[in-house]
Enzyme design. Structure first.
Site, PDB file in Angstrom:
ATOM      1  N   GLY A   1       0.808  -1.217   0.000  1.00  0.00           N
ATOM      2  CA  GLY A   1       0.000   0.000   0.000  1.00  0.00           C
ATOM      3  C   GLY A   1       0.840   1.266   0.000  1.00  0.00           C
ATOM      4  O   GLY A   1       2.070   1.230   0.026  1.00  0.00           O
TER       5      GLY A   1
ATOM      6  N   ASP B   1       4.836  -8.118  -4.781  1.00  0.00           N
ATOM      7  CA  ASP B   1       5.821  -8.396  -5.808  1.00  0.00           C
ATOM      8  C   ASP B   1       6.536  -9.692  -5.438  1.00  0.00           C
ATOM      9  O   ASP B   1       6.153 -10.383  -4.489  1.00  0.00           O
ATOM     10  CB  ASP B   1       6.800  -7.229  -5.968  1.00  0.00           C
ATOM     11  CG  ASP B   1       7.480  -6.865  -4.648  1.00  0.00           C
ATOM     12  OD1 ASP B   1       7.671  -7.761  -3.800  1.00  0.00           O
ATOM     13  OD2 ASP B   1       7.826  -5.689  -4.471  1.00  0.00           O
TER      14      ASP B   1
ATOM     15  N   ALA C   1      -4.988  -2.165   6.020  1.00  0.00           N
ATOM     16  CA  ALA C   1      -6.268  -1.717   6.567  1.00  0.00           C
ATOM     17  C   ALA C   1      -7.215  -1.397   5.418  1.00  0.00           C
ATOM     18  O   ALA C   1      -6.784  -1.236   4.268  1.00  0.00           O
ATOM     19  CB  ALA C   1      -6.083  -0.482   7.441  1.00  0.00           C
TER      20      ALA C   1
ATOM     21  N   THR D   1      -5.730   6.279  12.905  1.00  0.00           N
ATOM     22  CA  THR D   1      -6.136   7.466  12.152  1.00  0.00           C
ATOM     23  C   THR D   1      -6.599   8.601  13.056  1.00  0.00           C
ATOM     24  O   THR D   1      -7.042   8.369  14.196  1.00  0.00           O
ATOM     25  CB  THR D   1      -7.303   7.094  11.210  1.00  0.00           C
ATOM     26  OG1 THR D   1      -7.791   8.268  10.552  1.00  0.00           O
ATOM     27  CG2 THR D   1      -8.465   6.480  11.975  1.00  0.00           C
ATOM     28  N   ASP D   2      -6.503   9.826  12.532  1.00  0.00           N
ATOM     29  CA  ASP D   2      -7.061  10.983  13.237  1.00  0.00           C
ATOM     30  C   ASP D   2      -8.588  10.945  13.268  1.00  0.00           C
ATOM     31  O   ASP D   2      -9.217  11.650  14.062  1.00  0.00           O
ATOM     32  CB  ASP D   2      -6.570  12.283  12.602  1.00  0.00           C
ATOM     33  CG  ASP D   2      -6.915  12.417  11.129  1.00  0.00           C
ATOM     34  OD1 ASP D   2      -7.280  11.399  10.493  1.00  0.00           O
ATOM     35  OD2 ASP D   2      -6.801  13.536  10.589  1.00  0.00           O
TER      36      ASP D   2
ATOM     37  N   TYR E   1     -15.447   4.147   9.465  1.00  0.00           N
ATOM     38  CA  TYR E   1     -13.997   4.011   9.385  1.00  0.00           C
ATOM     39  C   TYR E   1     -13.356   4.347  10.731  1.00  0.00           C
ATOM     40  O   TYR E   1     -12.557   3.564  11.266  1.00  0.00           O
ATOM     41  CB  TYR E   1     -13.455   4.934   8.292  1.00  0.00           C
ATOM     42  CG  TYR E   1     -11.956   5.054   8.276  1.00  0.00           C
ATOM     43  CD1 TYR E   1     -11.147   3.930   8.102  1.00  0.00           C
ATOM     44  CD2 TYR E   1     -11.336   6.298   8.434  1.00  0.00           C
ATOM     45  CE1 TYR E   1      -9.764   4.032   8.088  1.00  0.00           C
ATOM     46  CE2 TYR E   1      -9.956   6.414   8.417  1.00  0.00           C
ATOM     47  CZ  TYR E   1      -9.174   5.283   8.253  1.00  0.00           C
ATOM     48  OH  TYR E   1      -7.806   5.394   8.250  1.00  0.00           O
TER      49      TYR E   1
ATOM     50  N   LYS F   1     -11.339   1.728  13.272  1.00  0.00           N
ATOM     51  CA  LYS F   1      -9.936   1.923  13.651  1.00  0.00           C
ATOM     52  C   LYS F   1      -9.788   2.061  15.170  1.00  0.00           C
ATOM     53  O   LYS F   1      -8.802   1.588  15.750  1.00  0.00           O
ATOM     54  CB  LYS F   1      -9.370   3.153  12.946  1.00  0.00           C
ATOM     55  CG  LYS F   1      -9.262   2.994  11.427  1.00  0.00           C
ATOM     56  CD  LYS F   1      -8.366   1.841  11.021  1.00  0.00           C
ATOM     57  CE  LYS F   1      -6.898   2.153  11.216  1.00  0.00           C
ATOM     58  NZ  LYS F   1      -6.026   1.049  10.720  1.00  0.00           N
TER      59      LYS F   1
END
Length: 309
Positions: free
Chosen positions: A16, A43, A74, A115-116, A138, A142
């Site tokens: 990501g 990969d 996530a 996350t904020d 979301y 989290k």
């Protein structure tokens, strides 16, 4: 058991936006062994791992015997989480619980990205100990993921981050670079202007800077000074998406036609200002901030082709 210079790090979610930056940063540390995992977009150097498969997660961690785990995987798209809360829970809560339980058995320090959006955005800046109050699925997922790690008994640490941007595989990977096609289009003759949110304040944070923060946190762990609990890191330049769009247009030398949207327009509720206080990590001498315009110029250097690194 820690192996000093021979530290072994498992990076879950290496394909990501943030995971790639962390993989590049850790690969530069002499003597460290980094095992990268990816679900589908990996990969040849990545191990395929579905973190929703608790048995597979347990077997993988038991087999690798890492000294540290970084969880960058996530479901981070608020609209997807809102429309598919089961998926959000599977990736952001249940998977993290499985990783934490496996890590606890090996006494492995685990760093998880949050996350904020665990805050409602009404009383910034937010310290790690401020009461969370997420506005959307979301943020709720989290927050539950944070608790799943910290309540597991594992040696755990949460790193909350705001809006991320950096070198992308496609322009939709970040809410910063995803603005670019509409901005470019608006500069064309007779094209409609691009309407951009000018209500919510964001703090864009460069993924290579976050990768340095994570590397420095792992280095403390390697010295026997592991950080526990909740930490935060953020860029320090406040801007709305409209402000970001103006900087993108200036970087690309475009006469873009931009219109400020002064009221919330997203179907999924989002907080207005979740500025994260980074003082805890700064006090430990941890951190790096690249000026936004400098970093943006790097990211947009090859527009319209994605910058693949």
């Amino acid at each position: 058991m820690m192996r000093g210079a021979g530290l072994k790090v498992v990076l879950i979610g290496a394909s990501g936006l943030l995971g790639r930056a962390v993989a590049r940063e850790l690969a530069n540390v002499e003597g460290w062994q980094v095992v990268r995992t990816a679900h589908s977009r990996g990969d040849a150097g990545s191990v395929k791992l579905d973190i929703r498969d608790a048995a597979a997660v347990a077997a993988f961690i038991e087999g690798e015997m890492p000294d540290a785990i970084v969880v960058a995987a996530a479901e981070r798209r608020p609209d997807v989480c809102e429309n598919n809360p089961a998926l959000a829970r599977a990736l952001n809560v249940d998977a993290l619980r499985s990783i934490a339980h496996a890590a606890r058995k090996r006494d492995t320090w685990t760093l998880s990205i949050s996350t904020d959006y665990v805050f409602d955005g009404t009383s910034p800046p937010y310290s790690p100990g401020d009461p969370p109050a997420p506005l959307n699925a979301y943020g709720r997922s989290k927050l539950e993921g944070e608790r799943a790690l910290l309540d597991s008994g594992a040696k755990g640490c949460v790193l909350r981050l705001p809006l991320l941007y950096g070198p992308v595989l496609d322009w939709s990977e970040s809410a910063v670079t995803s603005l670019t096609p509409a901005i470019v289009k608006s500069a064309e003759f007779a094209a409609a202007p691009a309407v951009l949110d000018a209500w919510a304040t964001r703090y864009p944070t460069f993924t290579p800077d976050v990768a340095v923060v994570i590397r420095q946190m792992i280095e403390r762990h390697a010295r026997g000074q592991a950080i526990a609990g909740i930490t935060q890191w953020s860029g320090d330049e406040p801007m709305t998406k409209f402000d970001i769009a103006e900087r993108i247009a200036r970087t690309l030398k475009l006469e873009a036609r931009l219109v400020a949207q002064e009221t919330p327009a997203d179907s999924t509720p989002r907080p207005r200002d979740c500025h994260l206080d980074s003082g805890m990590l700064e006090a430990l001498g941890i951190g790096r901030r690249t000026p936004f315009d400098t970093a943006l110029a790097q990211v947009l250097a090859h527009y319209p082709d994605a910058q693949i690194q």
